[in-house]
Design an enzyme around this catalytic site. Structure first.
Site, PDB file in Angstrom:
ATOM      1  NE  ARG A 110      -3.334   8.687  -9.194  1.00  0.00           N
ATOM      2  CZ  ARG A 110      -3.768   8.369 -10.388  1.00  0.00           C
ATOM      3  NH1 ARG A 110      -4.957   7.828 -10.533  1.00  0.00           N
ATOM      4  NH2 ARG A 110      -3.042   8.625 -11.442  1.00  0.00           N
ATOM      5  N   GLY A 111      -4.760   4.732  -5.872  1.00  0.00           N
ATOM      6  CA  GLY A 111      -4.368   3.335  -5.827  1.00  0.00           C
ATOM      7  C   GLY A 111      -2.899   3.071  -6.089  1.00  0.00           C
ATOM      8  CD  GLU A 112      -0.344   6.309 -10.037  1.00  0.00           C
ATOM      9  OE1 GLU A 112       0.502   7.219 -10.094  1.00  0.00           O
ATOM     10  OE2 GLU A 112      -1.017   5.945 -11.016  1.00  0.00           O
ATOM     11  CG  ASP A 113       0.542   7.709  -5.078  1.00  0.00           C
ATOM     12  OD1 ASP A 113       1.219   7.363  -6.064  1.00  0.00           O
ATOM     13  OD2 ASP A 113       0.145   8.877  -4.901  1.00  0.00           O
ATOM     14  CB  THR A 114      -1.471   4.445  -0.441  1.00  0.00           C
ATOM     15  OG1 THR A 114      -2.826   4.709  -0.807  1.00  0.00           O
ATOM     16  CG2 THR A 114      -0.650   5.718  -0.408  1.00  0.00           C
ATOM     17  NE  ARG A 115      -5.891  -0.610  -5.636  1.00  0.00           N
ATOM     18  CZ  ARG A 115      -7.181  -0.319  -5.437  1.00  0.00           C
ATOM     19  NH1 ARG A 115      -7.853  -0.970  -4.527  1.00  0.00           N
ATOM     20  NH2 ARG A 115      -7.778   0.620  -6.139  1.00  0.00           N
ATOM     21  CD  GLU A 160     -12.970   8.510  -4.110  1.00  0.00           C
ATOM     22  OE1 GLU A 160     -13.295   7.613  -4.920  1.00  0.00           O
ATOM     23  OE2 GLU A 160     -11.932   8.462  -3.418  1.00  0.00           O
ATOM     24  N   GLY A 176     -12.984   5.126 -15.546  1.00  0.00           N
ATOM     25  CA  GLY A 176     -13.620   6.236 -16.251  1.00  0.00           C
ATOM     26  C   GLY A 176     -13.041   7.574 -15.868  1.00  0.00           C
TER      27      GLY A 176
END
Length: 180
Positions: free
Chosen positions: A19-24, A86, A52
């Site tokens: 999840r990008g907002e958490d760990t990117r 995913e 999307g």
């Protein structure tokens, strides 16, 4: 999900699901860089990719062409229908023996993911309201979360500003020796 064919020819050594907002810009970013430094060809999505509602055919292809998936399950992972789709497809490839899956539980308890409690349970409750017309999808997501939580992986309870040596050694040994 049954979108593709879970190939046995590989373009990538590793596919990162997170999840990008958490760990990117933290754990996953460090992991991606470190794997690249070791010469491990790793797929990480573009920040603009997940706009999307459903997983795209191009992302399905990237999953299918990866030998290993590292799933970074974080506090908001289950709140994303995209991440859950995913994960469902990654586990479909795993179940067909085309992919190794290494779950990382980043500041979440694996038992909360397995039993859909805590933030995971709250996210699924919201999905039930939103996707009440598609109970099969919800059933698949719950099954995928349960399955990934019983796989052997890493519980990064407090997170890490840098990657722990034991984790990196495990990855280095297993990525180069894995035969699927």
């Amino acid at each position: 999900m049954a979108m593709g064919s879970c190939s046995s020819s590989f373009t990538y050594d590793v596919f990162l699901s997170f999840r990008g907002e958490d760990t990117r810009h933290g754990f996953t970013g460090h992991l991606y860089k470190t794997l690249g430094d070791w010469g491990i060809y790793t797929f990480i999505d573009d920040e603009e990719l997940q706009r999307g509602e459903e997983i795209t055919p191009s992302l399905v292809k990237e999953i299918e062409e990866s030998r290993i998936a590292i799933t970074v399950l974080s506090i908001n992972y289950a709140s994303s229908s995209f991440c859950l789709d995913e994960l469902d497809y990654i586990l479909e490839c795993f179940n067909k023996k085309y992919m190794l899956v290494l779950p990382d539980f980043f500041k979440v308890d694996p038992s909360d993911v397995r039993h859909q409690k805590g933030s995971c349970g709250e996210a699924l409750a919201k999905h039930e309201e939103r996707f009440n017309h598609n109970m099969e999808k919800l059933k698949n997501w719950k099954k995928a979360l349960h399955q990934v939580a019983i796989l052997s992986g890493f519980h990064l309870k407090h997170g890490y500003p840098t990657l722990p040596i034991s984790y990196l050694n495990f990855c280095l040994i297993n990525f180069h020796d894995v035969k699927i």
